[in-house]
Design a protein around this motif. Structure first.
Motif, PDB file in Angstrom:
ATOM      1  N   ARG A 157      -0.153   8.876   9.484  1.00  0.00           N
ATOM      2  CA  ARG A 157       0.328   9.260   7.978  1.00  0.00           C
ATOM      3  C   ARG A 157      -0.945   9.938   7.359  1.00  0.00           C
ATOM      4  O   ARG A 157      -2.090   9.575   7.793  1.00  0.00           O
ATOM      5  CB  ARG A 157       0.679   7.912   7.042  1.00  0.00           C
ATOM      6  CG  ARG A 157      -0.479   7.074   7.075  1.00  0.00           C
ATOM      7  CD  ARG A 157      -0.059   6.002   5.863  1.00  0.00           C
ATOM      8  NE  ARG A 157      -0.877   4.970   6.008  1.00  0.00           N
ATOM      9  CZ  ARG A 157      -2.288   5.075   5.406  1.00  0.00           C
ATOM     10  NH1 ARG A 157      -2.529   6.221   4.796  1.00  0.00           N
ATOM     11  NH2 ARG A 157      -2.970   4.148   5.551  1.00  0.00           N
ATOM     12  N   PRO A 158      -0.582  10.680   6.374  1.00  0.00           N
ATOM     13  CA  PRO A 158      -1.763  11.532   5.624  1.00  0.00           C
ATOM     14  C   PRO A 158      -2.403  10.358   4.749  1.00  0.00           C
ATOM     15  O   PRO A 158      -1.877   9.247   4.682  1.00  0.00           O
ATOM     16  CB  PRO A 158      -1.064  12.445   4.635  1.00  0.00           C
ATOM     17  CG  PRO A 158       0.474  11.944   4.748  1.00  0.00           C
ATOM     18  CD  PRO A 158       0.584  11.276   5.768  1.00  0.00           C
ATOM     19  N   VAL A 159      -3.944  10.716   4.492  1.00  0.00           N
ATOM     20  CA  VAL A 159      -4.581   9.940   3.723  1.00  0.00           C
ATOM     21  C   VAL A 159      -3.702   9.660   2.316  1.00  0.00           C
ATOM     22  O   VAL A 159      -3.315  10.562   1.634  1.00  0.00           O
ATOM     23  CB  VAL A 159      -6.035  10.472   3.465  1.00  0.00           C
ATOM     24  CG1 VAL A 159      -6.763   9.607   2.521  1.00  0.00           C
ATOM     25  CG2 VAL A 159      -6.572  10.734   4.783  1.00  0.00           C
ATOM     26  N   THR A 160      -3.564   8.433   2.069  1.00  0.00           N
ATOM     27  CA  THR A 160      -3.004   8.063   0.527  1.00  0.00           C
ATOM     28  C   THR A 160      -4.065   7.502  -0.297  1.00  0.00           C
ATOM     29  O   THR A 160      -5.272   6.833  -0.033  1.00  0.00           O
ATOM     30  CB  THR A 160      -1.984   7.058   0.718  1.00  0.00           C
ATOM     31  OG1 THR A 160      -2.529   5.927   1.334  1.00  0.00           O
ATOM     32  CG2 THR A 160      -0.886   7.395   1.860  1.00  0.00           C
ATOM     33  N   ALA A 191      11.022   3.542   5.353  1.00  0.00           N
ATOM     34  CA  ALA A 191      10.759   2.556   6.233  1.00  0.00           C
ATOM     35  C   ALA A 191       9.928   3.278   7.605  1.00  0.00           C
ATOM     36  O   ALA A 191       9.082   2.787   8.074  1.00  0.00           O
ATOM     37  CB  ALA A 191      12.301   2.033   6.978  1.00  0.00           C
ATOM     38  N   ALA A 192      10.491   4.454   7.827  1.00  0.00           N
ATOM     39  CA  ALA A 192       9.884   5.256   8.779  1.00  0.00           C
ATOM     40  C   ALA A 192       8.245   5.641   8.302  1.00  0.00           C
ATOM     41  O   ALA A 192       7.254   5.631   9.100  1.00  0.00           O
ATOM     42  CB  ALA A 192      10.466   6.513   8.997  1.00  0.00           C
ATOM     43  N   TRP A 193       8.000   5.772   7.125  1.00  0.00           N
ATOM     44  CA  TRP A 193       6.722   5.947   6.505  1.00  0.00           C
ATOM     45  C   TRP A 193       5.786   4.732   6.858  1.00  0.00           C
ATOM     46  O   TRP A 193       4.822   4.948   7.378  1.00  0.00           O
ATOM     47  CB  TRP A 193       6.632   5.904   4.998  1.00  0.00           C
ATOM     48  CG  TRP A 193       5.292   6.038   4.373  1.00  0.00           C
ATOM     49  CD1 TRP A 193       4.816   5.049   3.824  1.00  0.00           C
ATOM     50  CD2 TRP A 193       4.679   7.128   4.327  1.00  0.00           C
ATOM     51  NE1 TRP A 193       3.615   5.501   3.331  1.00  0.00           N
ATOM     52  CE2 TRP A 193       3.479   6.729   3.581  1.00  0.00           C
ATOM     53  CE3 TRP A 193       4.343   8.574   4.392  1.00  0.00           C
ATOM     54  CZ2 TRP A 193       2.324   7.457   3.090  1.00  0.00           C
ATOM     55  CZ3 TRP A 193       3.446   9.481   4.274  1.00  0.00           C
ATOM     56  CH2 TRP A 193       2.241   8.967   3.531  1.00  0.00           C
ATOM     57  N   TYR A 194       6.343   3.403   6.648  1.00  0.00           N
ATOM     58  CA  TYR A 194       5.468   2.410   6.794  1.00  0.00           C
ATOM     59  C   TYR A 194       5.315   2.265   8.408  1.00  0.00           C
ATOM     60  O   TYR A 194       4.257   1.640   8.946  1.00  0.00           O
ATOM     61  CB  TYR A 194       6.120   1.281   6.092  1.00  0.00           C
ATOM     62  CG  TYR A 194       5.727   1.382   4.702  1.00  0.00           C
ATOM     63  CD1 TYR A 194       4.677   1.111   4.111  1.00  0.00           C
ATOM     64  CD2 TYR A 194       6.731   1.398   4.062  1.00  0.00           C
ATOM     65  CE1 TYR A 194       4.467   1.265   2.760  1.00  0.00           C
ATOM     66  CE2 TYR A 194       6.646   1.479   2.647  1.00  0.00           C
ATOM     67  CZ  TYR A 194       5.333   1.275   1.973  1.00  0.00           C
ATOM     68  OH  TYR A 194       5.034   1.332   0.611  1.00  0.00           O
TER      69      TYR A 194
END
Length: 69
Positions: free
Chosen positions: A41-44, A30-33
């Motif tokens: 956030r880093p490039v995914t 949830a924190a990631w989103y």
């Protein structure tokens, strides 16, 4: 005398799955989103099967940037 050629290879830039990245950073999905929505956030990379991966070099760069902040 024969010379042996030594091949030098670049280290492989691994693509760990998102759950490994979350464990390493120490945050929940949830924190990631939330971070994603804020642009923190880093490039995914999205694989053809829909799974998210983060390049090790991108993750290291992201974490280095977080230490400075």
């Amino acid at each position: 005398m024969s010379r042996q050629k030594t091949l030098t290879r670049k280290p492989i830039d691994e693509l760990p799955p998102l759950n490994m990245v979350l464990d390493e950073i120490g945050i929940s999905r949830a924190a990631w989103y939330r971070w994603r929505n804020r642009g923190l956030r880093p490039v995914t990379q999205r694989l053809p099967n829909g799974h998210l991966r983060v390049r090790r070099s991108d993750l290291d760069t992201f974490l280095d940037g977080m230490e400075v902040a």
